[in-house]
Design a protein around this motif. Structure first.
Motif, PDB file in Angstrom:
ATOM      1  N   THR B 111       5.611   6.962  11.678  1.00  0.00           N
ATOM      2  CA  THR B 111       5.808   7.540  10.446  1.00  0.00           C
ATOM      3  C   THR B 111       5.821   6.717   9.218  1.00  0.00           C
ATOM      4  O   THR B 111       5.280   6.775   8.162  1.00  0.00           O
ATOM      5  CB  THR B 111       7.430   8.286  10.490  1.00  0.00           C
ATOM      6  N   ASP B 112       6.278   5.426   9.489  1.00  0.00           N
ATOM      7  CA  ASP B 112       6.131   4.253   8.398  1.00  0.00           C
ATOM      8  C   ASP B 112       4.872   3.968   8.149  1.00  0.00           C
ATOM      9  O   ASP B 112       4.476   3.797   6.696  1.00  0.00           O
ATOM     10  CB  ASP B 112       6.938   3.096   9.062  1.00  0.00           C
ATOM     11  N   GLU B 113       4.008   4.001   9.202  1.00  0.00           N
ATOM     12  CA  GLU B 113       2.653   3.642   8.910  1.00  0.00           C
ATOM     13  C   GLU B 113       1.760   4.747   8.115  1.00  0.00           C
ATOM     14  O   GLU B 113       1.075   4.551   7.231  1.00  0.00           O
ATOM     15  CB  GLU B 113       1.773   3.215  10.190  1.00  0.00           C
ATOM     16  N   LEU B 114       2.406   5.939   8.511  1.00  0.00           N
ATOM     17  CA  LEU B 114       1.734   7.139   7.840  1.00  0.00           C
ATOM     18  C   LEU B 114       2.000   6.918   6.189  1.00  0.00           C
ATOM     19  O   LEU B 114       1.193   7.297   5.272  1.00  0.00           O
ATOM     20  CB  LEU B 114       2.064   8.508   8.281  1.00  0.00           C
ATOM     21  N   ILE B 115       3.308   6.578   6.047  1.00  0.00           N
ATOM     22  CA  ILE B 115       3.919   6.764   4.518  1.00  0.00           C
ATOM     23  C   ILE B 115       3.046   5.444   3.729  1.00  0.00           C
ATOM     24  O   ILE B 115       2.904   5.774   2.858  1.00  0.00           O
ATOM     25  CB  ILE B 115       5.423   6.199   4.368  1.00  0.00           C
ATOM     26  N   ARG B 116       2.832   4.375   4.426  1.00  0.00           N
ATOM     27  CA  ARG B 116       1.989   3.338   3.879  1.00  0.00           C
ATOM     28  C   ARG B 116       0.709   3.627   3.593  1.00  0.00           C
ATOM     29  O   ARG B 116       0.186   3.419   2.434  1.00  0.00           O
ATOM     30  CB  ARG B 116       2.053   1.957   4.691  1.00  0.00           C
ATOM     31  N   GLN B 117      -0.048   4.450   4.583  1.00  0.00           N
ATOM     32  CA  GLN B 117      -1.428   4.704   4.254  1.00  0.00           C
ATOM     33  C   GLN B 117      -1.260   5.957   3.436  1.00  0.00           C
ATOM     34  O   GLN B 117      -2.614   5.992   2.538  1.00  0.00           O
ATOM     35  CB  GLN B 117      -1.988   5.171   5.650  1.00  0.00           C
ATOM     36  N   LEU B 118      -0.579   7.000   3.428  1.00  0.00           N
ATOM     37  CA  LEU B 118      -0.636   7.977   2.318  1.00  0.00           C
ATOM     38  C   LEU B 118      -0.789   7.611   1.038  1.00  0.00           C
ATOM     39  O   LEU B 118      -1.177   8.114   0.033  1.00  0.00           O
ATOM     40  CB  LEU B 118       0.107   9.217   2.888  1.00  0.00           C
ATOM     41  N   SER B 119      -0.062   6.568   0.509  1.00  0.00           N
ATOM     42  CA  SER B 119      -0.058   5.881  -0.679  1.00  0.00           C
ATOM     43  C   SER B 119      -1.414   5.528  -1.167  1.00  0.00           C
ATOM     44  O   SER B 119      -1.696   5.597  -2.308  1.00  0.00           O
ATOM     45  CB  SER B 119       1.065   4.679  -0.833  1.00  0.00           C
ATOM     46  N   ASP B 120      -2.202   5.094  -0.341  1.00  0.00           N
ATOM     47  CA  ASP B 120      -3.525   4.608  -0.543  1.00  0.00           C
ATOM     48  C   ASP B 120      -4.431   5.789  -0.814  1.00  0.00           C
ATOM     49  O   ASP B 120      -5.236   5.913  -1.643  1.00  0.00           O
ATOM     50  CB  ASP B 120      -4.023   3.786   0.729  1.00  0.00           C
ATOM     51  N   ASP B 121      -4.532   6.695   0.426  1.00  0.00           N
ATOM     52  CA  ASP B 121      -5.498   7.765   0.246  1.00  0.00           C
ATOM     53  C   ASP B 121      -4.937   9.093   0.845  1.00  0.00           C
ATOM     54  O   ASP B 121      -5.984  10.071   1.168  1.00  0.00           O
ATOM     55  CB  ASP B 121      -6.809   7.382   1.048  1.00  0.00           C
ATOM     56  N   GLY B 122      -3.814   9.288   0.479  1.00  0.00           N
ATOM     57  CA  GLY B 122      -3.308  10.772   0.939  1.00  0.00           C
ATOM     58  C   GLY B 122      -3.746  11.612  -0.203  1.00  0.00           C
ATOM     59  O   GLY B 122      -3.709  10.984  -1.576  1.00  0.00           O
ATOM     60  N   THR B 123      -3.727  12.952  -0.062  1.00  0.00           N
ATOM     61  CA  THR B 123      -4.116  14.071  -1.313  1.00  0.00           C
ATOM     62  C   THR B 123      -2.791  13.911  -2.241  1.00  0.00           C
ATOM     63  O   THR B 123      -1.767  13.602  -1.935  1.00  0.00           O
ATOM     64  CB  THR B 123      -4.510  15.176  -0.976  1.00  0.00           C
ATOM     65  N   PRO B 124      -3.118  14.021  -3.553  1.00  0.00           N
ATOM     66  CA  PRO B 124      -1.996  14.149  -4.348  1.00  0.00           C
ATOM     67  C   PRO B 124      -0.846  15.283  -4.188  1.00  0.00           C
ATOM     68  O   PRO B 124       0.247  14.977  -4.116  1.00  0.00           O
ATOM     69  CB  PRO B 124      -2.776  14.505  -5.712  1.00  0.00           C
ATOM     70  N   GLU B 125      -1.485  16.201  -3.308  1.00  0.00           N
ATOM     71  CA  GLU B 125      -0.471  17.339  -3.009  1.00  0.00           C
ATOM     72  C   GLU B 125       0.340  16.914  -1.768  1.00  0.00           C
ATOM     73  O   GLU B 125       1.627  16.949  -1.957  1.00  0.00           O
ATOM     74  CB  GLU B 125      -1.014  18.569  -2.495  1.00  0.00           C
TER      75      GLU B 125
END
Lengths: 380, 162
Positions: B111-125
């Motif tokens: 989950t931590d890794e997803l949180i880090r990655q979504l700040s780079d290229d997660g959609t704004p929504e």
């Protein structure tokens, strides 16, 4: 957590990381015995002040960070004074530098009441670990019989102490922030002047790296808050000398007179944004609640403190920046208590492991505060 | 009858309180402080002991709930997508005899890794959804943890209001 180390931080703090890795692998640490300290003091003063004899060495109570001993030094002239030896255990709940603490204590003499630093054993040649000796200051950090308080982790002062301590508490912070740090002798300090965000970045990066090295397990809210802190770094409009742990509990006061005798625990001092100190002062966890009313350090209501600081300094407290440091303070506390504190206890590298694991139970309070602040959002 | 853990803890507390603490010399301040802390720790551990397995399972359930919620709305570029796959795999992995604590750590790591990655290229929504969800669910978790440690005596809000 193993990731590329974060290197952009104040150089003296970066140096600390270079040596702590090797220490982490060391065997258990044992609390220093009074006899060992007595012997080390005799050897130390034989070189620093021949003819002076240290005696009546005793351990000071409390504290979760450093080993502290009080002793009397009888000088050849017949003068006898009391001093405090403050030394690093193998590892502590905060990773700091005795040299910096010594320098800042010397720098604030005559401006803010603080113990006068006298001698250093920077490399632990005599004491086995880096140590500083400072003049003893009398006083208490909490009222006698303060076992019962209304609420909060903070110290309950109550009246009439509250009314007496409010003004000096603020005045000392104002005096510290008014110091011209450029003119002070602080060779172990560097100023974050490269760009307006460097003050926030240096501070954040230091604690991020500690969290990376010390977190015993991943925690999504800490990761999310860290990302929020990276994304929302404020510009620093004015650099000041900050204390880093300014709150009730970290000063000695004369209970009868209601005067502050010395501000303590300067090890986290740095050149940074004054909002960083304000955010720390205003942390709910360090304050008290009295019939639902919050008092920072049991001295000021939040807005009252901000307004008083603005009125005395003429500075504008930027609410958005303060909110950033509100979040940062709780996040940093979690790093201290549940990152470094718990990992040091697990490594058995402190003389107060049992206290560190006890304090670890406060972590949820800091996490709750982070959630509250992030939910509240950035003020307009 | 074998001595229960509760009986053993009770006898250790009594020994520390009635025999060891009074025998400490007055000048042994650190030893006295730490004995008091040891007694306090043990009393709280004694009170928590029977509830500990359920508490750790609840922690795991909450870690899973956060992970599942994030995956349900996850959207973004390559880094976010890859991190979501790792998190999905962590959720689906057979825990076998693994202690719930280890399973929780494994899931939280992903989950931590997803949180880090979504700040780079997660959609704004997704970023907005993730921020709201993390804060909401972790706030609920923090409340449970505060209650769990209420006996430590730090958190008078919890002691007073439950």
């Amino acid at each position: 957590m193993s990731m590329t180390p974060i290197l952009e931080m104040e150089p003296a703090l970066r140096d600390l990381f270079a040596v702590r890795g090797a220490r982490r692998a060391a065997p258990s640490y044992s609390a220093r015995k009074t006899e060992e300290i007595s012997s080390a003091l005799r050897r130390f003063f034989a070189t620093r002040m021949p003819g002076a004899t240290p005696e009546n060495v005793s351990r000071m109570g409390g504290g979760a960070s450093k080993e502290q001993f009080v002793f009397t030094l009888n000088e050849r002239s017949g003068v006898a004074n009391r001093f405090v030896l403050r030394m690093d255990p193998l590892e502590a709940i905060t990773e700091t530098d005795r040299n910096r603490e010594f320098q800042v204590l010397a720098a604030v003499q005559g401006v803010v009441p603080a113990p006068k630093p006298r001698w250093m054993d920077a490399d632990g040649e005599f004491f086995g670990r880096p140590a500083a000796i400072m003049e003893f200051v009398g006083g208490v950090t909490k009222p006698t019989g303060a076992g019962v308080k209304v609420s909060g982790l903070g110290t309950w002062l109550g009246e009439p102490l509250r009314s007496k301590l409010r003004k000096p508490f603020l005045d000392n912070l104002v005096a510290l922030h008014a110091l011209d740090w450029r003119s002070l002798d602080l060779p172990r300090f560097s100023a974050p002047t490269a760009d307006p965000k460097q003050a926030a970045r240096w501070s954040l990066n230091y604690w991020r790296q500690l969290w990376r090295e010390d977190a015993l397990e991943p925690l999504p809210i800490m990761t999310h808050a860290e990302q929020w802190l990276i994304d929302n770094m404020p510009d620093c409009r004015e650099l000041v000398l900050t204390h880093g742990d300014y709150r009730t509990g970290n000063y000695l006061f004369d209970e009868a007179a209601g005067t502050i005798e010395a501000m303590l625990d300067w090890e986290l001092a740095r050149i940074g944004d004054f909002h960083e100190d304000l955010g720390w002062v205003l942390m709910q966890v360090f304050g008290t609640f009295d019939n639902g009313m919050f008092r920072a350090s049991d001295l000021y209501e939040r807005e009252e403190f901000i307004e008083a600081y603005e009125a005395v300094t003429g500075r504008k407290v930027h609410r958005k920046t303060l909110h950033y440091y509100d979040v940062f303070s709780s996040w940093k506390c979690y790093v201290i208590v549940n990152g470094t504190g718990m990992s040091v206890a697990r490594a058995q590298h402190n003389h107060q492991d049992i206290l560190l694991t006890f304090l670890g139970a406060t972590g949820a309070m800091f996490l709750a505060d982070i959630c509250r602040l992030l939910k509240q959002g950035v003020p307009a | 009858m074998n001595p229960s853990i509760d009986d053993r803890l009770a006898s250790i507390i009594r020994s520390l309180t009635d025999i060891i603490l009074p025998a400490l010399p007055r000048e042994a301040g650190l030893a006295q402080e730490q004995t008091h802390l040891a007694i306090g720790h043990l009393k709280i551990i004694r009170a928590q002991l029977d509830l500990a397995p359920a508490y750790e399972i609840e922690e795991l359930v909450d870690a899973r709930a956060l992970a599942v919620a994030l995956i349900s709305k996850g959207a973004g570029g390559r880094a976010t997508t890859a991190a979501m796959s790792v998190l999905s795999a962590a959720l689906e992995q057979d825990s076998g005899d693994e202690h719930p604590r280890q399973t929780r750590i494994r899931i939280n790591r992903a989950t931590d890794e997803l949180i880090r990655q979504l700040s780079d290229d997660g959609t704004p929504e997704f970023r907005v959804f993730a921020a709201d969800t993390i804060v909401r669910l972790q706030s609920e978790r923090a409340l449970k943890d505060r209650k769990w440690f209420a006996l430590m005596g730090f958190d008078s809000d919890i002691m007073k209001n439950g």
